[in-house]
Design a protein around this motif. Structure first.
Motif: not given
Length: 202
Positions: A151-153, A143-146, A161-164, A169-171
Motif C-alpha cells: 500500500w502507498v499512502i 515485488e521480487e520478494s513476494g 493505492i493498493i498494489n496486489t 507482478k503487482y497490479q
C-alpha cells in the motif's frame, strides 16, 4: 569503514560495485536510519513530518486493534525487514528495509532482529524526498520478494493505492481517497476507513 566515511557515502545510492550486505549493516553505528536495497545504501533524508506521523499512527492503530488475538502481527518503523532472495545468511542478504508499517502472519519469520522474509502486507507513507525510493526502488524489491500487498499512502493528496501481487507482478488498484473504505486481501477481514485517515487533512 569509518562512520564519517560512511555518512558521506549515503547521500546518494552507492555505485553498483559498492555492494553491502546485512552483515555489514549490523556493524554500522549511525545517527540516522539507513536501508539497504540490492546492496546500495539509502538514508532517511529527514525526520518524518507531522502529517506522516499522524497517518502512520491512525493506520497502525487500526491494524493493531483488528489483529488482537489473531496470529498476524503489525510492526511500525524502525523495524528491520530482511528480504533474502536465496540464502538467509547475513552475509548473503543485500536488502534490508524499514517499512512504515508491515504485517507478518508467519511467526517463524520474526526473530530478535526483526523480520526475515516477506511480510504479508507493507504500507509506505510518502514524504517529501522519499517518493522515488518508495515508488521505484522499494516497489521492485517488494515485488521480487513476494510481498502480497504493498500500500502507498500520499498524505498531502489524501490518496491510497493498493498494489496486489498476481502471478508474481503487482497490479495497482484505482486511487482511493477520503470517503472510501479499502479492504485488504493479504490480511483477511481488515478494512481501513479513509475518512478516519484523512478527515483532518482536507
Amino acid at each position: 569503514m569509518e562512520k564519517e566515511e560512511l555518512t558521506n557515502k549515503v547521500e546518494e545510492p552507492l555505485a553498483d560495485y559498492d555492494r553491502h550486505t546485512y552483515a555489514d549493516y549490523l556493524t554500522w553505528q549511525m545517527d540516522e536510519m539507513v536501508e539497504l536495497i540490492k546492496g546500495k545504501i539509502f538514508k532517511q533524508t529527514a525526520a518524518p513530518r507531522s502529517i506522516h506521523q499522524r497517518v502512520s499512527g491512525i493506520v497502525f492503530n487500526s491494524l493493531f486493534n483488528f489483529l488482537k488475538g489473531r496470529k498476524c502481527e503489525v510492526f511500525a518503523a524502525p523495524f528491520d525487514v530482511r528480504l533474502p532472495l536465496n540464502s538467509k545468511k547475513n552475509e548473503d542478504i543485500d536488502t534490508v528495509v524499514q517499512p512504515d508499517i508491515c504485517v507478518v502472519c508467519d511467526p517463524e519469520k520474526i526473530d530478535e532482529l526483526g523480520c526475515v522474509g516477506a511480510p504479508d502486507l507493507v504500507i509506505e507513507i510518502l514524504s517529501p524526498g522519499n517518493n522515488k525510493k518508495e515508488l521505484q526502488n522499494k516497489y521492485e524489491v517488494y515485488e521480487e520478494s513476494g510481498i502480497k500487498e504493498y500500500w502507498v499512502i500520499h498524505p498531502n493528496e489524501c490518496t491510497l493505492i493498493i498494489n496486489t501481487l498476481i502471478n508474481g507482478k503487482y497490479q495497482a488498484s484505482r486511487i482511493f481517497t477520503h470517503g472510501d473504505k479499502v479492504a485488504s486481501q493479504a490480511v483477511e477481514g481488515f478494512v481501513l476507513d479513509l475518512v478516519e485517515v484523512f478527515d483532518d487533512m482536507i
